[in-house]
Design a protein around this motif. Structure first.
Motif: not given
Ligand code: SAM
Ligand code: TMP
Ligand code: ZN
Length: 407
Positions: A66, A132, A147
């Motif tokens: 990620f 994103v 996160f």
């Protein structure tokens, strides 16, 4: 198989039941000509003897998956856009009617769910570490590019207010550090708030032999039983479950602080359904592993037969799931010439590990193949409706879930 590891939920012993061998990162599409070595890890799954949580035997560091270049866009499916709009409306009509109501979403991605909440003028915050998140911000959604974990939750609580809803779709199962997440949920959730999450359901995976749900990003495979036990360990209670038909079969779980809400009958019913099917028995999972091996053999046999007969086969949907299929089954570009995908960040690249080229949809539509291997089988209704012209031109679909078949 005798490999074991320590459970990420309860520290019990996790016993392996399936091994896919060395696998690449499922979303690490390769730029042609890039000579950097790909990252591989051992993809295998086991079940905890104590709390029954099914989980990966080996964890991939989160920053490898990620990051800025994480390519998956939730809004790539029109059906999923409707799914999340409907849920947003439901939250707005139920949990979010209070004054200054507040919803936090983990894994908000390109804002597919929070868009409707933002448009309704309701307080919200998306938390997502990947690039994103910028797309969501550009849509006017409040996002924290981070996160979610215990420290993030404490910080949000300090700067905002307790949350009425904490929501996560296809994200909680991606997070091995569950202890930190559930501590964070406890910190952030208001006294009558709910933590709602939806993820692929082990019951569906076993029933449909959907082995491609197993890849680096999917660390946990939940059941009502394992979620109930996980919640209990953190002062939370499973108060509702709902089976939902998206992504090949998921369950939406609702947790509340212990004693805050009365569990619905649906919880007891799903627990009974799981017990009847012996879903958490090692022998059940061993039978699943046997079926997976058969699907692999059948798929390679079919693709080889078609190649030898001079047929053109193209892949449809360069899914993360497809990484397990391609690398476990050994599908090479002579068997599947390219994969059609609508995601800009995947186009012009090569699939991880097996290096099948990914092309834009136009290449599929301009020159239909004889067969399309549907890696995005979880979007089958949407895709098959849209591709009626492929059928009319004589094209056929190959599916490998629940077994290998052509339609
Ligand atoms: N919720 C969207 C959906 O259902 O389509 C996106 C799901 S996507 C498969 C998983 C998302 O979780 C990614 O956008 C990823 O960046 C994000 N993610 C991973 N770890 C996270 C964490 N600890 N906190 C918040 N988001 C996380
Ligand atoms: P998913 O199964 O993880 O949602 O991924 C679906 C992939 O398939 C994603 O890369 C987008 C792609 N896709 C298409 O190329 N065409 C479509 O019509 C749909 C629904 C998805
Ligand atoms: Zn355990």
């Amino acid at each position: 198989m005798s490999t074991t590891t320590q459970c990420r939920i309860c520290a019990g012993t996790v016993r392996e039941f399936i091994d896919f061998g060395r696998q690449p990162l499922s979303d690490a599409f390769v730029v042609p000509g890039d000579t950097q070595e790909e990252f591989f890890f051992r993809l295998a799954t086991g079940i905890c003897d104590t709390c029954t949580m099914v989980q990966l035997m080996e964890e991939v560091p989160r920053d490898r998956m990620f990051h800025e270049a994480y390519p998956y866009l939730s809004s790539g499916s029109a059906y999923m856009r409707t799914h999340f709009e409907e849920l947003a409306k439901r939250f707005l009509a139920t949990e979010l009617t209070g004054e200054d109501a507040f919803i936090v979403e983990l894994g908000s991605n390109d804002g597919i769910m929070l868009k409707a909440v933002a448009e309704a003028g309701v307080r919200h915050l998306g938390v997502d570490p990947s690039g994103v998140a910028d797309l969501a911000a550009a849509k006017g959604i409040r996002v924290r590019k981070d996160f979610f974990e215990e420290a993030t939750a404490a910080d949000i609580r300090a700067n905002e207010r307790p949350a009425d809803v904490i929501y996560a779709a296809n994200t909680l199962c991606h997070i091995p550090y569950m202890d930190s997440i559930l501590k964070g949920v406890n910190t952030l959730l208001g006294p009558n708030g709910v933590f709602v999450f939806e993820d692929p359901y082990l019951g569906d995976i076993v029933e449909r032999t959907s082995f491609d749900q197993i890849y680096d990003e999917h660390f946990f495979f939940f059941t009502a039983r394992s979620v109930q036990e996980m919640a209990r360990r953190h002062g939370l209670e499973l108060v509702d479950v709902e089976r939902i038909p998206v992504h090949g079969g998921e369950v939406r779980y609702t947790l509340a602080l212990t004693g805050a809400r009365k569990p619905t009958n649906a919880v007891a019913e799903l627990l009974a359904w799981e017990a009847e099917r012996e879903l958490s028995e090692y022998a059940t999972l061993e039978r699943f592993a046997t079926k997976v091996k058969k699907n692999k053999e059948d798929l390679i046999a079919l693709l080889t037969k078609l190649r030898d007969a001079g047929k053109r086969v193209v892949g449809y949907g360069a899914t993360a799931k497809g990484a397990t299929v391609n690398n476990f089954c050994g599908i090479t570009p002579d068997l599947v010439q390219f994969i059609s995908d609508t995601t800009p960040a995947k186009q012009g690249k090569l699939s991880p590990g097996q290096h099948i080229p990914v092309h834009e949809h136009k290449q599929f539509a301009d020159n239909y193949p004889d067969y399309a291997l549907l890696y995005a089988w979880n979007h089958a209704d949407e895709i098959m409706n849209a591709e009626q012209a492929f059928r009319d031109a004589g094209g056929k679909w190959i599916l490998y879930v629940p077994d290998v078949h052509v339609i």
